[in-house]
Design an enzyme around this catalytic site. Structure first.
Site, PDB file in Angstrom:
ATOM      1  N   HIS A 190       3.717  -2.417   3.131  1.00  0.00           N
ATOM      2  CA  HIS A 190       3.795  -1.022   2.665  1.00  0.00           C
ATOM      3  C   HIS A 190       5.130  -0.752   1.972  1.00  0.00           C
ATOM      4  O   HIS A 190       6.179  -1.008   2.552  1.00  0.00           O
ATOM      5  CB  HIS A 190       3.637  -0.053   3.848  1.00  0.00           C
ATOM      6  CG  HIS A 190       2.228   0.036   4.357  1.00  0.00           C
ATOM      7  ND1 HIS A 190       1.676  -0.923   5.181  1.00  0.00           N
ATOM      8  CD2 HIS A 190       1.258   0.955   4.135  1.00  0.00           C
ATOM      9  CE1 HIS A 190       0.425  -0.587   5.436  1.00  0.00           C
ATOM     10  NE2 HIS A 190       0.138   0.552   4.827  1.00  0.00           N
ATOM     11  N   HIS A 222      -5.927   2.955  -4.136  1.00  0.00           N
ATOM     12  CA  HIS A 222      -5.892   3.241  -2.688  1.00  0.00           C
ATOM     13  C   HIS A 222      -6.296   4.698  -2.436  1.00  0.00           C
ATOM     14  O   HIS A 222      -5.805   5.310  -1.511  1.00  0.00           O
ATOM     15  CB  HIS A 222      -4.489   2.944  -2.167  1.00  0.00           C
ATOM     16  CG  HIS A 222      -4.364   2.765  -0.685  1.00  0.00           C
ATOM     17  ND1 HIS A 222      -5.252   2.031   0.072  1.00  0.00           N
ATOM     18  CD2 HIS A 222      -3.440   3.226   0.205  1.00  0.00           C
ATOM     19  CE1 HIS A 222      -4.875   2.052   1.353  1.00  0.00           C
ATOM     20  NE2 HIS A 222      -3.786   2.778   1.455  1.00  0.00           N
ATOM     21  N   ASP A 232       0.816  -1.212   0.000  1.00  0.00           N
ATOM     22  CA  ASP A 232       0.000   0.000   0.000  1.00  0.00           C
ATOM     23  C   ASP A 232       0.854   1.267   0.000  1.00  0.00           C
ATOM     24  O   ASP A 232       2.015   1.260   0.415  1.00  0.00           O
ATOM     25  CB  ASP A 232      -0.865   0.053   1.275  1.00  0.00           C
ATOM     26  CG  ASP A 232      -1.954  -1.012   1.294  1.00  0.00           C
ATOM     27  OD1 ASP A 232      -2.095  -1.765   0.315  1.00  0.00           O
ATOM     28  OD2 ASP A 232      -2.655  -1.072   2.319  1.00  0.00           O
ATOM     29  N   HIS A 238      -5.286   9.604  -0.003  1.00  0.00           N
ATOM     30  CA  HIS A 238      -5.107   8.851   1.242  1.00  0.00           C
ATOM     31  C   HIS A 238      -5.690   9.600   2.442  1.00  0.00           C
ATOM     32  O   HIS A 238      -5.091   9.666   3.509  1.00  0.00           O
ATOM     33  CB  HIS A 238      -3.627   8.532   1.494  1.00  0.00           C
ATOM     34  CG  HIS A 238      -3.434   7.300   2.345  1.00  0.00           C
ATOM     35  ND1 HIS A 238      -3.419   7.354   3.726  1.00  0.00           N
ATOM     36  CD2 HIS A 238      -3.282   5.995   2.042  1.00  0.00           C
ATOM     37  CE1 HIS A 238      -3.239   6.124   4.210  1.00  0.00           C
ATOM     38  NE2 HIS A 238      -3.163   5.289   3.200  1.00  0.00           N
TER      39      HIS A 238
HETATM   40 ZN   LIG Z   1      -2.663   3.310   3.150  1.00  0.00          ZN
END
Ligand SMILES: [Zn+2]
Length: 237
Positions: A185, A90, A39, A94
């Site tokens: 991540h 995503h 992510d 964010h």
């Molecule tokens: Zn995130």
């Protein structure tokens, strides 16, 4: 009533998705396969390191990208797509969806998808909200534009405690299960996370393979869900 509506819009969506798993995918079928998902990228420094580690191990993964980051690092986004990894949306900025109106939430979903498509030529097939937290507007919009809503079942890191590569690799190898969706991540999280993640990958991949798991992108993990028995063979010990 306004308060009740707001609670349903935010917390109701959270309970339905996170609590009950309604309309979201948290794991694939119980076949001896797992998916690595990354992510918050693309990141100009750490995403290439992650790509290098995956490439040298012959692993294809899935990257849930942030549109704003693509605008800042479009060549990195293109490198991810060119390496054959799956792409997921995503959102654009964010932002926590609980702080956004329905219109702003829909814009976050749409602009995130557009940033990926514009930079890479690939239409993202998956959607994951920041922090895994939906509201109903984003939940509905992702499906409307053809993106499957995907959370995760294994996560080796947090926001508070610094990540450490050996611990991450061991945690994932130990917690993995048939159909696991592993949340990692390549940017964001605790400041140590992207670096430690890139360092953890060789050991993590070796540990997963030692348990008999094939590491696949989401399109493979989530393919063929209807025709396979959920009680497929477990991986060899
Ligand atoms: Zn995130």
């Amino acid at each position: 009533m306004a308060l009740a509506g707001a609670a349903a819009y935010t917390f109701g969506a959270y309970v339905a998705t996170e609590g009950f798993g309604i309309g979201v995918v948290k794991r694939g079928p119980a076949r001896p396969m797992v998916a690595l998902t990354f992510d918050d990228g693309p990141d100009p420094e750490y995403t290439p390191r992650v790509l290098e580690a995956l490439g040298s191990a012959g692993v294809r993964a899935t990257f849930f990208m942030v549109g704003r980051q693509i605008d800042a690092a479009a060549p990195v986004a293109r490198a991810v797509a060119a390496a054959g990894h799956d792409l997921g949306n995503h959102t654009y900025g964010h932002r926590h969806l609980w702080t956004l109106s329905p219109a702003a939430s829909i814009a976050e979903v749409d602009r995130g998808a557009a940033a990926i498509a514009d930079a890479t030529g690939v239409t993202p097939r998956y959607f994951r909200p920041p922090w895994g937290t939906f509201n109903w507007a984003a939940y509905a919009r992702a499906a409307q534009i053809g993106e499957e809503r995907v959370l995760w079942s294994v996560r080796p890191e947090g926001l508070i405690v610094a990540a450490a590569a050996p611990r991450m690799a061991a945690f994932v190898a130990r917690k993995a299960h048939p159909g696991a969706i592993i949340n990692l991540h390549d940017r964001g999280g605790h400041p140590s996370t992207p670096r430690e993640t890139s360092l953890a990958l060789p050991g993590m991949i070796a540990g997963l393979r030692a348990r008999g798991f094939e590491i696949v992108p989401l399109r493979v993990l989530l393919s063929d869900r209807q025709s396979r028995s959920p009680a497929a063979q477990p991986p060899r010990a």
